[in-house]
Design a protein around this motif. Structure first.
Motif, PDB file in Angstrom:
ATOM      1  N   GLY A   1       0.464  -1.351  -0.264  1.00  0.00           N
ATOM      2  CA  GLY A   1       0.380   0.440   0.179  1.00  0.00           C
ATOM      3  C   GLY A   1       0.612   1.166  -0.177  1.00  0.00           C
ATOM      4  O   GLY A   1       0.651   2.107  -0.972  1.00  0.00           O
ATOM      5  N   LEU A   2       1.728   1.306   1.093  1.00  0.00           N
ATOM      6  CA  LEU A   2       2.807   3.174   0.617  1.00  0.00           C
ATOM      7  C   LEU A   2       3.459   2.691  -0.457  1.00  0.00           C
ATOM      8  O   LEU A   2       3.340   4.214  -0.583  1.00  0.00           O
ATOM      9  N   SER A   3       4.082   1.271  -0.965  1.00  0.00           N
ATOM     10  CA  SER A   3       4.735   1.883  -1.505  1.00  0.00           C
ATOM     11  C   SER A   3       4.294   2.271  -3.120  1.00  0.00           C
ATOM     12  O   SER A   3       4.365   2.625  -3.849  1.00  0.00           O
ATOM     13  N   LEU A   4       3.227   1.912  -3.215  1.00  0.00           N
ATOM     14  CA  LEU A   4       1.927   1.978  -4.423  1.00  0.00           C
ATOM     15  C   LEU A   4       1.641   3.728  -4.183  1.00  0.00           C
ATOM     16  O   LEU A   4       2.094   4.047  -5.095  1.00  0.00           O
ATOM     17  N   PHE A   5       1.891   3.956  -2.968  1.00  0.00           N
ATOM     18  CA  PHE A   5       1.198   5.641  -2.185  1.00  0.00           C
ATOM     19  C   PHE A   5       2.215   6.581  -3.054  1.00  0.00           C
ATOM     20  O   PHE A   5       1.922   7.037  -3.872  1.00  0.00           O
ATOM     21  N   PHE A   6       3.449   6.033  -2.603  1.00  0.00           N
ATOM     22  CA  PHE A   6       4.465   6.467  -3.117  1.00  0.00           C
ATOM     23  C   PHE A   6       4.806   6.911  -4.401  1.00  0.00           C
ATOM     24  O   PHE A   6       4.981   7.846  -4.991  1.00  0.00           O
ATOM     25  N   ALA A   7       4.914   5.996  -4.502  1.00  0.00           N
ATOM     26  CA  ALA A   7       4.897   5.471  -6.460  1.00  0.00           C
ATOM     27  C   ALA A   7       3.846   6.725  -7.482  1.00  0.00           C
ATOM     28  O   ALA A   7       3.833   7.507  -7.961  1.00  0.00           O
ATOM     29  N   LEU A   8       3.020   6.295  -6.788  1.00  0.00           N
ATOM     30  CA  LEU A   8       2.523   7.641  -7.388  1.00  0.00           C
ATOM     31  C   LEU A   8       2.424   8.516  -6.843  1.00  0.00           C
ATOM     32  O   LEU A   8       1.696   9.517  -8.181  1.00  0.00           O
ATOM     33  N   LEU A   9       2.707   9.723  -6.262  1.00  0.00           N
ATOM     34  CA  LEU A   9       2.965  10.413  -6.018  1.00  0.00           C
ATOM     35  C   LEU A   9       4.295  10.676  -6.386  1.00  0.00           C
ATOM     36  O   LEU A   9       4.058  11.902  -7.161  1.00  0.00           O
ATOM     37  N   LEU A  10       5.079   9.946  -6.141  1.00  0.00           N
ATOM     38  CA  LEU A  10       6.502  10.782  -7.241  1.00  0.00           C
ATOM     39  C   LEU A  10       6.515  10.675  -9.044  1.00  0.00           C
ATOM     40  O   LEU A  10       7.094  10.806  -9.292  1.00  0.00           O
ATOM     41  N   ARG A  11       5.302   9.933  -9.481  1.00  0.00           N
ATOM     42  CA  ARG A  11       5.889   9.708 -10.866  1.00  0.00           C
ATOM     43  C   ARG A  11       5.013  11.486 -11.265  1.00  0.00           C
ATOM     44  O   ARG A  11       5.077  12.171 -12.216  1.00  0.00           O
ATOM     45  N   GLU A  12       4.449  12.116 -10.555  1.00  0.00           N
ATOM     46  CA  GLU A  12       4.010  13.285 -10.641  1.00  0.00           C
ATOM     47  C   GLU A  12       5.403  14.495 -10.258  1.00  0.00           C
ATOM     48  O   GLU A  12       6.283  13.988 -10.004  1.00  0.00           O
ATOM     49  N   GLN A  13       6.108  15.274 -11.736  1.00  0.00           N
ATOM     50  CA  GLN A  13       6.950  16.237 -11.713  1.00  0.00           C
ATOM     51  C   GLN A  13       6.683  17.740 -10.182  1.00  0.00           C
ATOM     52  O   GLN A  13       5.376  17.777 -10.464  1.00  0.00           O
ATOM     53  N   PHE A  14       7.275  17.111  -9.794  1.00  0.00           N
ATOM     54  CA  PHE A  14       7.213  18.284  -8.575  1.00  0.00           C
ATOM     55  C   PHE A  14       8.724  18.739  -8.477  1.00  0.00           C
ATOM     56  O   PHE A  14      10.216  17.342  -8.142  1.00  0.00           O
ATOM     57  N   VAL A  15       9.078  20.249  -7.621  1.00  0.00           N
ATOM     58  CA  VAL A  15      10.187  20.220  -7.216  1.00  0.00           C
ATOM     59  C   VAL A  15      10.736  19.422  -5.639  1.00  0.00           C
ATOM     60  O   VAL A  15       9.318  18.183  -4.794  1.00  0.00           O
ATOM     61  N   GLY A  16      12.079  18.752  -5.929  1.00  0.00           N
ATOM     62  CA  GLY A  16      11.875  17.571  -4.703  1.00  0.00           C
ATOM     63  C   GLY A  16      12.002  16.653  -4.648  1.00  0.00           C
ATOM     64  O   GLY A  16      12.220  15.084  -4.327  1.00  0.00           O
ATOM     65  N   ASN A  17      11.480  15.652  -6.167  1.00  0.00           N
ATOM     66  CA  ASN A  17      10.630  14.812  -6.423  1.00  0.00           C
ATOM     67  C   ASN A  17      11.956  13.729  -6.351  1.00  0.00           C
ATOM     68  O   ASN A  17      12.026  12.350  -5.484  1.00  0.00           O
ATOM     69  N   ARG A  18      12.910  13.776  -7.184  1.00  0.00           N
ATOM     70  CA  ARG A  18      14.674  13.213  -6.913  1.00  0.00           C
ATOM     71  C   ARG A  18      15.159  12.967  -5.418  1.00  0.00           C
ATOM     72  O   ARG A  18      15.712  12.397  -5.432  1.00  0.00           O
ATOM     73  N   VAL A  19      14.733  14.702  -5.237  1.00  0.00           N
ATOM     74  CA  VAL A  19      15.546  14.561  -3.584  1.00  0.00           C
ATOM     75  C   VAL A  19      14.674  12.999  -2.991  1.00  0.00           C
ATOM     76  O   VAL A  19      15.590  12.062  -2.047  1.00  0.00           O
ATOM     77  N   PHE A  20      13.836  12.599  -2.659  1.00  0.00           N
ATOM     78  CA  PHE A  20      12.847  11.958  -2.013  1.00  0.00           C
ATOM     79  C   PHE A  20      12.989  11.052  -2.749  1.00  0.00           C
ATOM     80  O   PHE A  20      13.384   9.689  -1.297  1.00  0.00           O
ATOM     81  N   ARG A  21      12.979  10.191  -4.124  1.00  0.00           N
ATOM     82  CA  ARG A  21      13.401   9.737  -4.646  1.00  0.00           C
ATOM     83  C   ARG A  21      14.087   8.835  -3.780  1.00  0.00           C
ATOM     84  O   ARG A  21      14.911   7.528  -3.551  1.00  0.00           O
ATOM     85  N   THR A  22      15.572   9.438  -3.711  1.00  0.00           N
ATOM     86  CA  THR A  22      16.970   9.020  -2.884  1.00  0.00           C
ATOM     87  C   THR A  22      16.932   8.934  -1.573  1.00  0.00           C
ATOM     88  O   THR A  22      16.859   7.021  -1.329  1.00  0.00           O
ATOM     89  N   ILE A  23      15.705   9.661  -0.840  1.00  0.00           N
ATOM     90  CA  ILE A  23      15.760   9.592   0.214  1.00  0.00           C
ATOM     91  C   ILE A  23      15.122   8.133   1.407  1.00  0.00           C
ATOM     92  O   ILE A  23      15.593   7.278   1.830  1.00  0.00           O
ATOM     93  N   ILE A  24      14.299   8.038   0.369  1.00  0.00           N
ATOM     94  CA  ILE A  24      13.196   6.640   0.456  1.00  0.00           C
ATOM     95  C   ILE A  24      14.261   5.718  -0.118  1.00  0.00           C
ATOM     96  O   ILE A  24      13.806   4.548   0.286  1.00  0.00           O
ATOM     97  N   TYR A  25      14.711   5.359  -0.584  1.00  0.00           N
ATOM     98  CA  TYR A  25      16.041   4.096  -1.048  1.00  0.00           C
ATOM     99  C   TYR A  25      17.392   4.604  -0.014  1.00  0.00           C
ATOM    100  O   TYR A  25      17.705   2.640  -0.523  1.00  0.00           O
TER     101      TYR A  25
END
Lengths: 432, 332, 295
Positions: B103-127
């Motif tokens: 549930g959580l990873s699908l939720f975050f993947a859907l959020l991260l699919r969108e373009q927004f500032v900080g997207n890549r930073v968060f993708r790094t933090i989560i990994y």
């Protein structure tokens, strides 16, 4: 279309190519034959300086035995034991395996090591070694391991914390009776304003002092510490020893069991002393370099006894070398074991590790060990040496500790704890 | 595809036959999967069969034992109170953490699919937690859930006035250890999330545009386009999370054992009063601490069958709802 | 609807527009709040990791935890690099990981293509077998695998680590297969009409459409190898071939205790290669597929 035909084959060709690579590589790996004999050798890793001295020690052996080469691997502690176990199970262990008594029972009980007493010149070798230490590795009448050194622990303490609490320093070699000890060290536990503890007097995590408390009172946990067949703690003496442990917890001289087991106060070693939140913890010759190097204000003494005039006891282990049954070079490995029990080799060994098992080297090393200030207590403590628990019944120790923990947390009286330990322990040992 | 190669057939009969052999889907399929098949036959099959065999013997870690029939399995279900605890622990752990992770990873993947500032930073933090090497992650997570005021979680709780908890070592509330273990999953969502994200990126954008022209709302877009088109990835992630959770090993072992000796010795691998006993740590304890390889193999076979059953269930259930690009349903 | 379109289309939205504050409303704002809260939780242990790596040993155990080390021990990093051969270990781990990535990405995608695009007898059974290989706990198979390699005479060489990679990994084959199944079949059909064979469809059509999954598999393979303690430990035995996970264990010194600040410093250093790979990989990650281009 021609490029198409080429590519149609490619898939199948690729698979064959991969197979060929495997076969070719396999052939290449096998063509390593050595001359002269190379022995593989395993031990665990210490500090970088200790490792260097260790390798220099092995080089001394090689210099004296030109036809034997040693290929040493010094692995981190946990990883080393994984590898020893896997390679012994897989039939490909080191020719010379370094072992510590606490983790050897499994291999002795399964008869995986060469019985050294069957080898040429065993009697001469055995005669050089302290018989008490030798007996640790004697299992079912077979001598599986030749001891190299004794873990000569003693009670280290921070003199500055003692002074700050206004506690008189210990005499290095004269053990205190238990009640006097408790009264003396109590001010070393220091509290914060909110009532929580800022500093504990003692972290017993590494010393596991309950064995010595019980023995001090005249009891014993087991009929024999090496390969026990019965738990014998449920006696008035045993219960008195358990009560001593309970006193330490109740008087807040030591942290609650859960906290020391969780390493919230260091590991009960010199690290605990370094943190400055523990006044007393175990040290040994292996930590002397740290104490000198970091200029720690540390002195040492012997563990308390029950009554004045008793010998302070040390339940500890020994390290040694074994040869696996599967070794192709038993004779050469035996040469190494013979060499390392000599006085000269043992004195060199003592420079980077434990107190030697060789009786002559044993007494001589105390005159050279640095710092000399820590030697008196170390030597006096070693006089009360007794082997740690050695059993392949791995649940035994865990079970007894859980019952003792229940007692220190107020769920059991010492009497109930002793009865439970004996019942559950004997069930595990099949002694009912 | 086949007929095209036929045209270029060479005159010699045997080569023609050979080529015909390679010119159908079966031959091509096998040609492509050969590397895996060879590896499986060379290195995968023997250890597997041996484990099944061992589970019917009294083998130790060091010696192959005698055939004892179903005795190991019998003992497992009728005479092993520790295994009952393992089953209880696993039931709780799996029931909470599988839906949590998916549930959580699908939720975050859907959020991260969108373009927004900080997207890549968060993708790094989560990994990043997944990038840690074992020893470091052991110290870090022990520290996080350490008892007293040393533990970081306890310090956080302290900010809202909750007294420090003894997460891994509480004498009365054994469930705290399991709660901590479940919570650690939160730090390891990265892998599952980026796989979902990759799956989301594979959905052609024009599908959405077409649907939007038809007036579909965002929920409809999710259920009618995202979910069906993501289903191969969803199937993958669900199965991998099932395997990962049923076979959790590193973290329970780290939590169960003190750090004093690094990893190998000292302390039961099952935690205080078996509070952290899981399938794999139990297998490990049986096989390597107690040398009972035969019995450990029986537990392993059971875990294997359970995992396989769950995975096949997911595959077959998904078959009904899955859309695949090749519109082919034979596999599931 | 216009806003929706910008949200859904990763290729078209100019990222700089996000800087404007007025856009921070409604769902976007909620998303930011969730992500920030979650990030804080995720970062907490890492902030502690970095702080601990710069502490003295006494500082490390201080209660309550200090977040700003005093003094700041940059020396820890120098010690790790000079006295503990960290660079050698990183070098060893790096080439093993790069080898794994190159070989595994290629082989696993190849096998997955076979499973995804051809209908052949035994395929379903073999696929279940492939899945099943991931399900038997390795604890019980490790010893017999070790014996296999011993019988081959491979112990002490890199072969037990390198050779199994040549056969792909079940995890990655499964992942690739699922991804390929999701790719519209029209793209192969189009290529087939142009006269492409199976190999060329795989190489020229499928792989270029698979950037995100190639990145994912590269990263997971790299990590699998980078974090692998067991295989190098068991099969290699020389100091010169030691890898990072084993190197980090050196800071647990028996008797002396664990050198926590040094261990933390080494852990931070060991994070650098995978983080770099991950950040670089992300640049290729966002290239989603666009079917229109293929048609």
């Amino acid at each position: 279309m021609s490029h198409y035909r080429l590519s149609a084959r490619r898939g199948a060709m690729l698979a064959f190519a991969l197979l060929l690579i495997v076969v070719a590589l396999g052939g290449a790996a096998r063509t390593l034959a050595q001359e002269p004999v190379t022995l593989t050798y395993g031990w665990w890793s210490g500090t970088p300086e200790a490792n260097e001295q260790h390798l220099a020690w092995l080089a001394e052996f090689e210099a004296a035995h030109p036809t034997i080469k040693i290929e040493a691997e010094l692995l981190p502690w946990g990883a080393y034991w994984e590898k020893v176990q896997t390679t012994l199970a897989g039939g490909n262990a080191y020719d010379i395996i370094g072992l510590t008594s606490g983790l050897t029972a499994q291999y002795m009980a399964n008869d995986l090591l060469v019985d050294l007493s069957t080898l040429d010149g065993y009697a001469d070798v055995a005669a050089r070694v302290n018989p008490d230490v030798l007996s640790i590795f004697n299992w079912d009448g077979k001598q599986y391991v030749m001891p190299v050194g004794v873990a000569a622990r003693s009670m280290g303490y921070r003199t500055d914390l003692f002074e700050a609490a206004g506690v008189e320093l210990f005499d290095p070699t004269e053990p205190l009776p238990f009640d006097e000890f408790v009264a003396r060290v109590k001010p070393l536990t220091v509290f914060n304003d909110d009532g929580s503890v800022k500093q504990y007097a003692w972290n017993p995590n590494a010393s596991e002092p309950w064995h010595m408390f019980v023995a001090n009172r005249g009891g014993s946990f087991f009929d024999s510490y090496v390969n026990p067949t019965r738990v014998t703690i449920n006696t008035p003496e045993g219960i008195a020893g358990l009560r001593d442990l309970l006193t330490l917890v109740e008087e807040q001289i030591v942290p609650p069991w859960a906290e020391w087991e969780d390493n919230q106060w260091g590991e009960g070693t010199v690290v605990s002393l370094q943190t400055g939140t523990v006044a007393m913890a175990d040290i040994g010759p292996w930590s002397f370099a740290t104490i000198v190097g970091e200029n720690l204000p540390v002195a040492n003494t012997v563990y308390p006894v029950a009554e004045a005039g008793q010998t302070s006891l040390l339940y500890s282990g020994a390290n040694g070398f074994a040869i696996p049954n599967t070794s192709a070079h038993v004779a050469e490995a035996w040469e190494f074991l013979k060499w390392m029990t000599t006085k000269e080799a043992q004195l060199a060994y003592a420079k980077w590790s434990d107190i030697p098992a060789n009786t002559e080297a044993f007494s001589e090393v105390f005159t050279t060990l640095e710092p000399q200030a820590l030697v008196g207590a170390t030597e006096a403590q070693l006089a009360g040496f007794r082997p740690n628990l050695l059993t392949d019944n791995t649940d035994l120790d865990t079970t007894l500790k859980q019952i003792m923990r229940d007692m220190t947390e107020g769920r059991l009286t010492p009497e109930e704890a002793a009865a439970q330990m004996e019942a559950q322990g004997n069930a595990l040992l099949g002694a009912e | 595809m086949a007929d095209m190669t036929m045209r270029s057939a060479a005159p010699l009969t045997w080569t023609t036959r050979l080529r015909c052999l390679f010119n159908n889907d079966t031959a091509r399929g096998y040609a492509f999967i050969t590397p895996w098949l060879v590896g499986f036959l060379l290195f995968g099959l023997t250890p597997m069969l041996l484990t099944f065999y061992n589970s019917f013997t009294d083998s130790t870690l060091f010696k192959t034992g005698e055939w004892i029939g179903f005795k190991n399995y019998e003992r497992l279900f009728t005479k092993d109170p520790t295994f009952q605890i393992v089953l209880n622990n696993m039931a709780l752990y799996v029931a909470v953490s599988i839906p949590l992770v998916i549930g959580l990873s699908l939720f975050f993947a859907l959020l991260l699919r969108e373009q927004f500032v900080g997207n890549r930073v968060f993708r790094t933090i989560i990994y990043v937690p997944s990038l840690l090497v074992g020893a470091a992650s052991a110290v870090l997570f022990r520290q996080l859930f350490s008892g007293g005021q040393l533990g970081l979680i306890n310090q956080l709780l302290g900010l809202v006035g909750i007294a420090p908890l003894n997460w891994l070592n509480d004498s009365d509330r054994l469930w705290l250890a399991m709660a901590a273990l479940i919570a650690t999953n939160v730090w390891f969502l990265g892998g599952t999330t980026i796989i979902f994200l990759a799956g989301l990126h594979a959905i052609p954008q024009d599908y959405y545009e077409a649907a939007r022209i038809d007036g579909a709302g965002s929920w409809k877009l999710f259920t009618r386009i995202t979910l069906p088109l993501l289903s191969p990835t969803l199937v993958f992630n669900t199965i991998m999370v099932i395997i990962g959770q049923l076979q959790a090993f590193d973290m329970p072992l780290i939590f169960a054992r003190g750090m004093a000796n690094g990893f190998s010795s000292g302390g039961s691998p099952l935690g205080y009063k078996n509070s952290l006993a899981m399938f794999l740590t139990y297998i490990y304890e049986r096989a390597f601490v107690k040398s009972e390889m035969g019995y450990a193999s029986a537990v392993a076979v059971l875990v294997f069958l359970l995992t396989l059953a769950l995975a096949l269930f997911v595959l077959f259930t998904a078959r009904r709802f899955t859309y695949f690009g090749d519109q082919e349903r034979a596999t599931r | 609807m216009a806003q929706m379109s910008a949200r859904m289309s990763p290729v078209s939205a100019p990222s700089l527009r996000g800087w404007r504050i007025p856009r921070l409303k409604g769902r976007r704002l909620t998303a930011y709040i969730i992500l920030f809260a979650f990030s804080f939780l995720l970062i907490l242990p890492f902030a502690w990791l970095i702080s601990a790596s710069l502490k003295s040993e006494a500082d490390y155990f201080a209660v309550p935890t200090t977040w700003i080390p005093n003094p700041i021990m940059w020396q820890n990093y120098a010690d790790v690099l000079n006295e503990y051969n960290m660079l050698t270990y990183i070098g060893n781990s790096l080439w093993l990981a790069v080898y794994s990535v190159v070989v595994n990405v290629f082989v696993s995608s190849l096998v997955a293509y076979g499973f995804a695009r051809f209908r052949f007898r035994g395929r379903n059974i073999l696929f279940v077998v492939l899945l099943a290989t991931m399900m038997l706990p390795t604890q019980v198979t490790a010893i017999s695998l070790y014996r296999t390699f011993r019988n081959l005479g491979w112990i002490g060489s890199f072969l037990p680590i390198l050779v199994p990679r040549l056969f792909g990994s079940a995890f990655d084959i499964f992942l690739f297969r699922q991804y390929f199944l999701g790719l519209p079949r029209e793209i192969d059909e189009a290529a087939k009409l142009d006269g492409c064979g199976a190999w060329r469809i795989y190489w020229n059509i499928i792989l270029p459409q698979s950037a995100p999954i190639l990145v994912v598999v590269s990263i997971t393979t790299f990590l699998y190898s980078w974090r692998d303690l067991w295989n190098p430990l068991i099969y290699l035995s020389s100091e010169g071939t030691r890898t990072v996970p084993l190197g980090l264990l050196l800071f647990f010194v028996p008797g002396r205790g664990t050198l926590f600040p040094l261990l933390m410093a080494a852990a931070v250093i060991a994070l650098i290669p995978p983080v770099v790979l991950y950040v670089v990989g992300q640049r290729y990650f966002d290239r989603g597929i666009v079917v229109a281009e293929v048609r």
